[in-house]
Design a protein around this motif. Structure first.
Motif, PDB file in Angstrom:
ATOM      1  N   ILE A  85       0.841  -1.183   0.000  1.00 15.12           N
ATOM      2  CA  ILE A  85       0.000   0.000   0.000  1.00 15.12           C
ATOM      3  C   ILE A  85       0.884   1.243   0.000  1.00 15.12           C
ATOM      4  O   ILE A  85       1.535   1.534   0.984  1.00 15.12           O
ATOM      5  CB  ILE A  85      -0.922   0.005   1.240  1.00 15.12           C
ATOM      6  CG1 ILE A  85      -1.816  -1.231   1.220  1.00 15.12           C
ATOM      7  CG2 ILE A  85      -1.750   1.260   1.282  1.00 15.12           C
ATOM      8  CD1 ILE A  85      -2.858  -1.245   0.156  1.00 15.12           C
ATOM      9  N   ALA A  86       0.932   1.943  -1.122  1.00 17.06           N
ATOM     10  CA  ALA A  86       1.690   3.192  -1.211  1.00 17.06           C
ATOM     11  C   ALA A  86       0.738   4.289  -1.642  1.00 17.06           C
ATOM     12  O   ALA A  86       0.537   4.516  -2.821  1.00 17.06           O
ATOM     13  CB  ALA A  86       2.832   3.044  -2.203  1.00 17.06           C
ATOM     14  N   LEU A  87       0.111   4.933  -0.664  1.00 14.96           N
ATOM     15  CA  LEU A  87      -0.829   6.002  -0.987  1.00 14.96           C
ATOM     16  C   LEU A  87      -0.035   7.297  -1.124  1.00 14.96           C
ATOM     17  O   LEU A  87       1.182   7.276  -1.099  1.00 14.96           O
ATOM     18  CB  LEU A  87      -1.874   6.110   0.135  1.00 14.96           C
ATOM     19  CG  LEU A  87      -2.545   4.791   0.496  1.00 14.96           C
ATOM     20  CD1 LEU A  87      -3.206   4.883   1.855  1.00 14.96           C
ATOM     21  CD2 LEU A  87      -3.576   4.421  -0.547  1.00 14.96           C
ATOM     22  N   MET A  88      -0.721   8.404  -1.285  1.00 19.38           N
ATOM     23  CA  MET A  88      -0.005   9.673  -1.425  1.00 19.38           C
ATOM     24  C   MET A  88       0.024  10.381  -0.083  1.00 19.38           C
ATOM     25  O   MET A  88      -0.991  10.827   0.437  1.00 19.38           O
ATOM     26  CB  MET A  88      -0.674  10.511  -2.504  1.00 19.38           C
ATOM     27  CG  MET A  88      -0.447   9.878  -3.863  1.00 19.38           C
ATOM     28  SD  MET A  88      -1.546  10.485  -5.118  1.00 19.38           S
ATOM     29  CE  MET A  88      -1.300   9.249  -6.395  1.00 19.38           C
ATOM     30  N   MET A  91      -1.665  13.800   1.275  1.00 24.71           N
ATOM     31  CA  MET A  91      -3.116  14.017   1.274  1.00 24.71           C
ATOM     32  C   MET A  91      -3.746  13.430   2.531  1.00 24.71           C
ATOM     33  O   MET A  91      -3.168  12.578   3.184  1.00 24.71           O
ATOM     34  CB  MET A  91      -3.737  13.303   0.071  1.00 24.71           C
ATOM     35  CG  MET A  91      -3.381  13.895  -1.265  1.00 24.71           C
ATOM     36  SD  MET A  91      -4.084  12.845  -2.562  1.00 24.71           S
ATOM     37  CE  MET A  91      -4.505  14.056  -3.770  1.00 24.71           C
ATOM     38  N   THR A  92      -4.990  13.868   2.824  1.00 28.73           N
ATOM     39  CA  THR A  92      -5.749  13.171   3.849  1.00 28.73           C
ATOM     40  C   THR A  92      -6.454  12.004   3.158  1.00 28.73           C
ATOM     41  O   THR A  92      -6.503  11.943   1.933  1.00 28.73           O
ATOM     42  CB  THR A  92      -6.816  14.076   4.494  1.00 28.73           C
ATOM     43  OG1 THR A  92      -7.815  14.354   3.508  1.00 28.73           O
ATOM     44  CG2 THR A  92      -6.227  15.369   5.006  1.00 28.73           C
ATOM     45  N   GLY A  93      -6.995  11.086   3.954  1.00 33.17           N
ATOM     46  CA  GLY A  93      -7.674   9.931   3.394  1.00 33.17           C
ATOM     47  C   GLY A  93      -8.787  10.338   2.439  1.00 33.17           C
ATOM     48  O   GLY A  93      -8.914   9.809   1.341  1.00 33.17           O
ATOM     49  N   LYS A 128      -0.126  10.145   5.952  1.00 33.61           N
ATOM     50  CA  LYS A 128       1.184   9.988   6.596  1.00 33.61           C
ATOM     51  C   LYS A 128       1.046   9.475   8.030  1.00 33.61           C
ATOM     52  O   LYS A 128       1.882   8.729   8.520  1.00 33.61           O
ATOM     53  CB  LYS A 128       1.881  11.349   6.615  1.00 33.61           C
ATOM     54  CG  LYS A 128       3.379  11.286   6.536  1.00 33.61           C
ATOM     55  CD  LYS A 128       3.937  12.690   6.415  1.00 33.61           C
ATOM     56  CE  LYS A 128       5.433  12.655   6.203  1.00 33.61           C
ATOM     57  NZ  LYS A 128       5.938  13.975   5.834  1.00 33.61           N
ATOM     58  N   LYS A 129      -0.055   9.899   8.698  1.00 32.75           N
ATOM     59  CA  LYS A 129      -0.235   9.539  10.108  1.00 32.75           C
ATOM     60  C   LYS A 129      -1.004   8.233  10.278  1.00 32.75           C
ATOM     61  O   LYS A 129      -1.278   7.820  11.402  1.00 32.75           O
ATOM     62  CB  LYS A 129      -1.007  10.659  10.830  1.00 32.75           C
ATOM     63  CG  LYS A 129      -0.329  12.009  10.789  1.00 32.75           C
ATOM     64  CD  LYS A 129       0.336  12.325  12.119  1.00 32.75           C
ATOM     65  CE  LYS A 129       1.409  13.388  11.989  1.00 32.75           C
ATOM     66  NZ  LYS A 129       0.850  14.731  11.898  1.00 32.75           N
TER      67      LYS A 129
ATOM     68  N   ASP B 101       8.725   5.558  -7.748  1.00 34.21           N
ATOM     69  CA  ASP B 101       9.579   5.136  -6.641  1.00 34.21           C
ATOM     70  C   ASP B 101       8.741   4.764  -5.422  1.00 34.21           C
ATOM     71  O   ASP B 101       8.971   3.735  -4.783  1.00 34.21           O
ATOM     72  CB  ASP B 101      10.556   6.268  -6.299  1.00 34.21           C
ATOM     73  CG  ASP B 101      11.721   5.789  -5.450  1.00 34.21           C
ATOM     74  OD1 ASP B 101      11.753   4.580  -5.120  1.00 34.21           O
ATOM     75  OD2 ASP B 101      12.594   6.582  -5.108  1.00 34.21           O
ATOM     76  N   SER B 102       7.738   5.567  -5.098  1.00 36.76           N
ATOM     77  CA  SER B 102       6.943   5.290  -3.897  1.00 36.76           C
ATOM     78  C   SER B 102       5.927   4.172  -4.154  1.00 36.76           C
ATOM     79  O   SER B 102       5.439   3.558  -3.224  1.00 36.76           O
ATOM     80  CB  SER B 102       6.203   6.552  -3.456  1.00 36.76           C
ATOM     81  OG  SER B 102       5.103   6.789  -4.312  1.00 36.76           O
TER      82      SER B 102
END
Lengths: 294, 266
Positions: A85-88, A91-93, A128-129, B101-102
């Motif tokens: 899982i590599a989200l951005m 951003m928030t969910g 990120k959190k 990459d990510s």
């Protein structure tokens, strides 16, 4: 015609990593499990189905369309959950879900909201959190929110707690009733057992078997670890049942269908403790395919 | 042709960076224009004569008696070649290589949007940022110049100079976008993009430094951005920056072609 069709593909990464001469199909409305230990080539196969990489030889198609050149057409009716899982992170969910919904051209977020409520996901948090479990739920929401006819799920329940894993299995069963075609990789037996019609098993890049789930269930065994009061009775018990003694007072026995007779035998011995667990996939391989698995 | 959703997302995540670079350029731009003083120029000339090598290193070796020459000398010779380059390096790397990459490129590709459309969207966004940056700076200098020294800035030449700068930046953008589209890791994308452009800059600085090294100017494409020639209306200088545009566009095409065909490790 098969919905998903993998025809004799090879993708060689060298050092015998990759997949070699793999073929299988997933029919309309079928749930196919894709089982194998880590590094066996599950994700490599799925990447080819998603059009991220080309096969060196052979072909992959979904609904009769080539997975690389017609990827954008295929994606109109496909939901995908990546294994990693590599989200951005910036951003928030909710921002991420809105963004992907727009990219997919979805008119409404109704289903996304239902899914978030079902999995108790709070989407206001910055990605990120988020914990690993939350990110996995995000991935599931994104894969299912367009209500696609085909689903490709790479290790869908990894990172979920047992309660959520069960909720996920229930959802797959509901989707199956709706007639969805699903290919789902996993190394958790229970998940596959409860949901899949057939299973393709892959090891070291080769398909070992494509089997009906019922046949696999028959060969599946439980491991009973019995602790007896003294070493002598442990040795005797091990000899009688064909179990493996650990040199102390414990004996591990793999039992398939004849649990009744196992328990009755056990009753004749001085038992101190008894634990039972299901076989891991690796142990299952060892049993089902003999010495092939290491 | 492009994806509006993706363009908006890049705008949302990139505007701060664009703002920071605009602010830095505004500071330098206004400062240099204010420093212009026709009488004071004699003093600067003395300085140039006293240490010609050092000033030439930064493309500032020319004595500048008019506002146009002063600005082109002290802003376009170095600052406006380097600051936008840093912006382009960061942005180009973000637009493709960072997603690959990510691994989040997987989500962009799991949509009914072709790889070609993704690449064109990112490309257009990069060009949009650069044009915005140059257009803003051009306007800023014209307004500041007119406010401080009315009528002294030769606007047609100055506009042509900025058209030339845009050519140079297009070339930088082409190089960085190509690196971003071809490599799987941001590390490599950055190393190649930054490595090449910094090497070109250093070669240019050396070739400015004295007759001994002037032959080096043929070893860097940056020579094609000929500030003196542009201001003098030399047609060769115009052809020079047109070649930079063409090279930039060729690199855009090459990068996009690679991105839509290659295997992505996501």
């Amino acid at each position: 015609m098969s919905v998903i069709s993998v025809n004799n593909i090879t993708k060689d990464y060298g050092n015998s990593r990759g997949v070699f001469n793999i073929s299988f199909t997933v029919e309309d409305g079928e749930v196919m499990g894709f089982l194998g230990p880590n590094g066996a080539g599950k994700t490599t196969t799925i990447r080819q189905l998603m059009g991220f990489i080309h096969p060196d030889s052979g072909s992959v198609s979904i609904n009769g369309m080539d997975c690389f050149t017609k990827s954008h057409e295929i994606q109109k009716s496909l939901g995908y959950l990546p294994g990693e899982i590599a989200l951005m992170n910036d951003m928030t969910g909710m921002e991420f879900i809105r963004f992907i919904a727009k990219m997919k051209g979805l008119a409404s977020l109704e289903r996304a909201k239902e899914l978030m409520a079902y999995f108790e996901l709070d989407p206001r948090v910055r990605i990120k959190k988020m914990s690993k479990g939350m990110k996995q739920k995000m991935g599931i929401v994104v894969a299912f929110m367009q209500d696609p006819a085909i689903l490709i799920l790479d290790e869908p329940s990894s990172g979920l707690d047992p309660l959520m894993q069960n909720k996920f299995i229930d959802m797959i069963l509901r989707e199956k009733k709706k007639g969805k075609t699903i290919l789902m990789s996993s190394h958790i037996f229970e998940e596959v057992e409860k949901t899949c019609d057939r299973v393709a098993i892959i090891r070291q890049g080769y398909i070992v078997a494509v089997d009906n789930i019922a046949r696999l269930q028959k060969s599946k065994r439980k491991i009973f670890t019995v602790e007896l009061s003294d070493r002598a009775s442990a040795a005797a018990f091990a000899e009688k049942t064909g179990g493996t003694p650990d040199g102390e007072n414990r004996v591990a026995c793999a039992v398939s269908s004849d649990i009744d007779s196992f328990i009755k035998t056990l009753a004749e011995y001085p038992v101190v403790d008894l634990t039972a667990r299901s076989q891991t996939l690796e142990e299952f391989f060892l049993h089902f395919y003999g010495g092939e698995a290491k | 042709m492009i994806s509006a959703a993706l363009f908006k997302r890049e705008m949302k995540s990139g505007w701060k960076l664009l703002l920071i670079f605009s602010a830095v350029l505004t500071m330098y731009g206004v400062m240099i224009v204010i420093m212009f003083d026709p009488k004071f120029m004699d003093g600067i000339d003395v300085m140039i004569q006293s240490m010609p090598g050092l000033m030439a290193l930064f493309g500032m070796g020319e004595s500048a008696s008019s506002l146009t020459h002063f600005i082109s000398n002290y802003l376009y010779g170095f600052l406006l070649q380097v600051f936008p380059l840093v912006f382009i390096l960061i942005m180009a790397n973000r637009l493709i290589a960072r997603y690959v990459d990510s691994g989040s490129m997987a989500y962009l590709l799991a949509t009914p949007i072709k790889r070609l459309r993704l690449a064109l969207t990112q490309l257009l966004f990069l060009c949009f940022c650069i044009v915005l940056l140059v257009a803003y700076f051009t306007l800023l200098i014209i307004l500041t110049g007119e406010a401080m020294f009315p009528g002294q800035l030769e606007i047609p030449q100055f506009l042509l100079l900025n058209l030339g700068l845009l050519g140079l930046l297009t070339f930088y953008a082409g190089l960085c976008f190509f690196a971003s589209a071809v490599f799987n890791e941001t590390k490599k994308s950055n190393a190649v993009g930054a490595g090449l452009t910094i090497a070109f800059l250093l070669i240019q600085m050396l070739s400015n430094a004295g007759d001994k090294f002037s032959g080096l100017k043929y070893a860097t494409p940056l020579t094609l951005f000929d500030i003196k020639g542009i201001l003098a209306g030399d047609p060769g200088a115009v052809i020079g920056f047109l070649i930079l545009y063409a090279a930039g566009i060729a690199l855009f095409i090459a990068g996009t072609a690679s991105f839509i065909r290659r295997d992505l490790p996501i």
